[in-house]
Design an enzyme around this catalytic site. Structure first.
Site, PDB file in Angstrom:
ATOM      1  N   GLN A   8       8.565  39.555  60.557  1.00 58.30           N
ATOM      2  CA  GLN A   8       7.236  40.157  60.497  1.00 58.30           C
ATOM      3  C   GLN A   8       7.209  41.114  59.316  1.00 58.30           C
ATOM      4  O   GLN A   8       8.031  42.033  59.234  1.00 58.30           O
ATOM      5  CB  GLN A   8       6.888  40.910  61.781  1.00 58.30           C
ATOM      6  CG  GLN A   8       5.436  41.398  61.774  1.00 58.30           C
ATOM      7  CD  GLN A   8       5.106  42.330  62.911  1.00 58.30           C
ATOM      8  OE1 GLN A   8       5.567  43.462  62.936  1.00 58.30           O
ATOM      9  NE2 GLN A   8       4.316  41.854  63.859  1.00 58.30           N
ATOM     10  N   TYR A  60      -2.354  49.481  61.369  1.00 59.43           N
ATOM     11  CA  TYR A  60      -1.514  49.628  60.185  1.00 59.43           C
ATOM     12  C   TYR A  60      -2.307  49.196  58.944  1.00 59.43           C
ATOM     13  O   TYR A  60      -3.510  48.943  59.020  1.00 59.43           O
ATOM     14  CB  TYR A  60      -0.204  48.870  60.369  1.00 59.43           C
ATOM     15  CG  TYR A  60       0.632  49.456  61.488  1.00 59.43           C
ATOM     16  CD1 TYR A  60       1.130  50.760  61.389  1.00 59.43           C
ATOM     17  CD2 TYR A  60       0.884  48.745  62.653  1.00 59.43           C
ATOM     18  CE1 TYR A  60       1.860  51.323  62.424  1.00 59.43           C
ATOM     19  CE2 TYR A  60       1.614  49.297  63.690  1.00 59.43           C
ATOM     20  CZ  TYR A  60       2.102  50.594  63.569  1.00 59.43           C
ATOM     21  OH  TYR A  60       2.825  51.151  64.592  1.00 59.43           O
ATOM     22  N   ARG A  85      -0.830  38.500  62.586  1.00 58.44           N
ATOM     23  CA  ARG A  85      -1.039  39.226  63.836  1.00 58.44           C
ATOM     24  C   ARG A  85      -2.285  40.093  63.713  1.00 58.44           C
ATOM     25  O   ARG A  85      -2.418  40.867  62.765  1.00 58.44           O
ATOM     26  CB  ARG A  85       0.168  40.099  64.183  1.00 58.44           C
ATOM     27  CG  ARG A  85       0.129  40.520  65.667  1.00 58.44           C
ATOM     28  CD  ARG A  85       1.369  41.231  66.126  1.00 58.44           C
ATOM     29  NE  ARG A  85       1.614  40.947  67.545  1.00 58.44           N
ATOM     30  CZ  ARG A  85       2.236  41.777  68.372  1.00 58.44           C
ATOM     31  NH1 ARG A  85       2.672  42.941  67.950  1.00 58.44           N
ATOM     32  NH2 ARG A  85       2.431  41.435  69.622  1.00 58.44           N
ATOM     33  N   GLY A 113       7.541  40.533  75.130  1.00 62.98           N
ATOM     34  CA  GLY A 113       8.150  41.681  74.490  1.00 62.98           C
ATOM     35  C   GLY A 113       9.183  42.376  75.351  1.00 62.98           C
ATOM     36  O   GLY A 113      10.369  42.071  75.292  1.00 62.98           O
ATOM     37  N   ARG A 114       8.717  43.306  76.188  1.00 65.67           N
ATOM     38  CA  ARG A 114       9.647  44.140  76.957  1.00 65.67           C
ATOM     39  C   ARG A 114      10.652  43.340  77.773  1.00 65.67           C
ATOM     40  O   ARG A 114      11.835  43.711  77.851  1.00 65.67           O
ATOM     41  CB  ARG A 114       8.852  45.056  77.895  1.00 65.67           C
ATOM     42  CG  ARG A 114       8.135  46.199  77.208  1.00 65.67           C
ATOM     43  CD  ARG A 114       7.132  46.835  78.136  1.00 65.67           C
ATOM     44  NE  ARG A 114       5.974  45.989  78.354  1.00 65.67           N
ATOM     45  CZ  ARG A 114       5.131  46.103  79.363  1.00 65.67           C
ATOM     46  NH1 ARG A 114       5.330  47.032  80.279  1.00 65.67           N
ATOM     47  NH2 ARG A 114       4.081  45.302  79.466  1.00 65.67           N
TER      48      ARG A 114
END
Length: 379
Positions: free
Chosen positions: A114, A186, A235, A346-347
């Site tokens: 990424q 971002y 993304r 993810g987690r």
């Protein structure tokens, strides 16, 4: 090559069969629909990923993750990072990423880096280059405060070139594609969002054409650098780290207008970030963001957001309580209906490298719950 990553360990549990069917994106073939979501880990001292990072990703590949998307890796721009241990994707760090690719491929996996620039999410004085000011479309941070001057045309071109160079390096290193981080407030997302893009030139946030121009120019430059067959994922998100209710598009029609320039520029896959994948994106339809993006663009999409868990991720960090597995029934139904194509986790994969294989084999009682302590180690 690992037998597990080839899917030969045992039969797929019937309840999760759709999650473990192959999928192809152009010339890239994935053994299943499980994607490791990008998660910032900050375990690369001075931006250099070491052998521990390579082992971290290899463990997930060995245990049947179809596609790994790395943590955010910063491009070669002095204001791209806001932490000294976030991995670089340039210079000496490329040797470390070469080892990551070798390890993941040896285990039968596929992997994208990424590519990331934090923009105005960076505070003045932040390492690794404290003397460099943060940059953004209007010099406005996520809270709406004027912090620095707007980016110049020269600034914009230098960032575009840095993304293109990073993508070219990813291809040279043997990565299977790249993901561009255009979400969560971002740099790229700061151009998308009216609150942080108050420009009056051709990059103006007053229109979707202007707001997406910076991202579209990055995508075209990346496409030129990597050629026609190298997958480019983007993304995107509506929400920002500073504003969970933010909306780039209030209606499907607005979303279509937002996406069209990006798709035309060359996006192959949209990674649609939501906090809870089951929540409808717009009134009058059960489709989530990934579902709408697939419908409007015809491109493959990745869904993400609390998959199989009983707590949204920011709350799980704040509460300190263990986040338990609650099943995949709703997810599997949506996957069977082709609402989206791939599922990012993810987690659960952060805390349990064997998550995909345990799910595949129906070993649900063996899944490890996520706790914030998992953030303190790289395993």
């Amino acid at each position: 090559m690992s037998n597990q990553s080839n899917g030969n360990a045992s039969a797929v549990h019937p309840s999760v069969q759709p999650l473990f069917t192959p999928f192809s994106i152009g010339k890239l073939s994935l053994p299943n629909r499980v994607v490791m979501a990008p998660m910032t880990r900050s375990f690369s001292p001075n931006g250099l990923p070491g052998a521990d990072v390579a082992r971290y990703y290899r463990r997930r590949a060995e245990n049947g993750v179809g596609l790994i998307i790395t943590e955010g890796t910063v491009i070669n721009h002095p204001a791209s990072a806001d932490h000294p241990n976030v991995p670089h994707f340039y210079g000496p760090a490329l040797k470390g990423w070469s080892s990551v690719v070798e390890q993941v491929h040896a285990a039968g996996g596929r992997i994208f880096p990424q590519l990331w620039h934090v923009g105005m999410a960076r505070k003045i004085g932040s390492p690794p280059n404290p003397e460099i000011l943060p940059i953004g479309p209007s010099g406005i941070d996520l809270s709406g405060q004027q912090v620095t001057a707007p980016m110049t045309e020269s600034d914009i071109l230098s960032v575009i070139d840095a993304f293109a160079q990073a993508a070219a390096d990813a291809k040279s290193l043997g990565f299977d594609g790249i993901e561009i981080h255009g979400a969560h407030g971002y740099l790229i997302d700061q151009f998308f969002w009216k609150q942080t893009n108050r420009r009056s030139d051709r990059y103006s946030g007053d229109s979707f054409e202007g707001a997406t121009r910076f991202a579209a120019e990055i995508i075209r430059a990346v496409r030129h650098a990597v050629g026609p067959d190298f997958p480019i994922a983007l993304r995107i998100s509506q929400w920002k780290t500073a504003n969970y209710t933010a909306k780039l598009a209030e209606t499907p029609e607005q979303l279509a207008a937002f996406l069209e320039p990006l798709t035309t520029a060359g996006v192959d896959i949209y990674h649609c970030s939501t906090r809870r994948f089951w929540e409808p994106e717009f009134k009058g339809s059960d489709l989530n963001l990934a579902g709408w993006v697939k419908l409007l663009t015809g491109r493959p999409t990745i869904t993400v957001g609390s998959v199989g868990l009983n707590e949204e991720f920011m709350r799980s960090f704040a509460s300190g309580q263990a986040t338990q597995f609650t099943g995949l029934d709703g997810l599997i139904e949506r996957l069977e209906q082709n609402e989206f194509d791939l599922v990012a986790v993810g987690r659960s994969l952060l805390v349990d490298p064997e998550w995909a294989m345990k799910i595949r084999n129906g070993r649900f009682c063996e899944l490890k719950p996520f706790t914030v302590d998992a953030l303190n180690s790289l395993y």
